[in-house]
Design a protein around this motif. Structure first.
Motif, PDB file in Angstrom:
ATOM      1  N   LEU A 135      47.651  31.990  48.650  1.00 44.13           N
ATOM      2  CA  LEU A 135      47.179  30.630  48.385  1.00 44.13           C
ATOM      3  C   LEU A 135      48.040  29.901  47.348  1.00 44.13           C
ATOM      4  CD1 LEU A 135      43.319  31.237  48.309  1.00 44.13           C
ATOM      5  CD2 LEU A 135      44.678  30.188  50.135  1.00 44.13           C
TER       6      LEU A 135
ATOM      7  N   ILE B 206      41.073  33.016  41.869  1.00 41.86           N
ATOM      8  CA  ILE B 206      40.358  33.781  42.890  1.00 41.86           C
ATOM      9  C   ILE B 206      39.117  34.426  42.289  1.00 41.86           C
ATOM     10  CG2 ILE B 206      40.505  35.692  44.545  1.00 41.86           C
ATOM     11  CD1 ILE B 206      42.259  33.182  45.213  1.00 41.86           C
TER      12      ILE B 206
ATOM     13  N   TRP C  12      41.392  29.373  52.273  1.00 38.97           N
ATOM     14  CA  TRP C  12      40.984  30.727  51.877  1.00 38.97           C
ATOM     15  C   TRP C  12      40.820  31.598  53.122  1.00 38.97           C
ATOM     16  CZ3 TRP C  12      39.096  31.901  46.662  1.00 38.97           C
ATOM     17  CH2 TRP C  12      38.609  33.204  46.508  1.00 38.97           C
TER      18      TRP C  12
ATOM     19  N   ARG D 122      37.070  39.023  51.559  1.00 39.11           N
ATOM     20  CA  ARG D 122      38.368  39.468  51.045  1.00 39.11           C
ATOM     21  C   ARG D 122      38.477  40.981  51.117  1.00 39.11           C
ATOM     22  NH1 ARG D 122      39.556  41.851  46.587  1.00 39.11           N
ATOM     23  NH2 ARG D 122      37.756  41.108  45.395  1.00 39.11           N
TER      24      ARG D 122
END
Length: 79
Positions: free
Chosen positions: A35, A42, A60, A21
């Motif tokens: 999402l 998260i 994801w 990420r």
């Protein structure tokens, strides 16, 4: 086979989620929006408090713009 979120392997998985990420340049809030979930979800995934299944992992990775196979290959290298 150990399925605990407290295993060393799952800890590495969670660390890789966060690293992916961050490398993609997204905040937790941005990934959550992509999402259609919450920032808390998260965060729990990245801390290893919540397990992801394969379908969730694919979503994801899609949200981060990386191929799921690339993510898994990176995980295998670290394991």
């Amino acid at each position: 086979m150990e399925k605990s979120i407290y295993s060393r392997r799952y800890s590495l998985f969670a660390q890789l989620l966060r690293a992916a990420r961050e490398e993609a340049g997204f905040t937790q809030e941005e990934v959550a929006a992509r999402l259609e979930t919450t920032q808390t979800f998260i965060s729990k995934c990245e801390r290893g408090e919540r397990r992801l299944d394969v379908v969730e992992l694919c979503s994801w990775c899609e949200a981060l713009g990386i191929p799921a196979g690339e993510f898994v290959a990176e995980l295998e290298k670290k394991l």
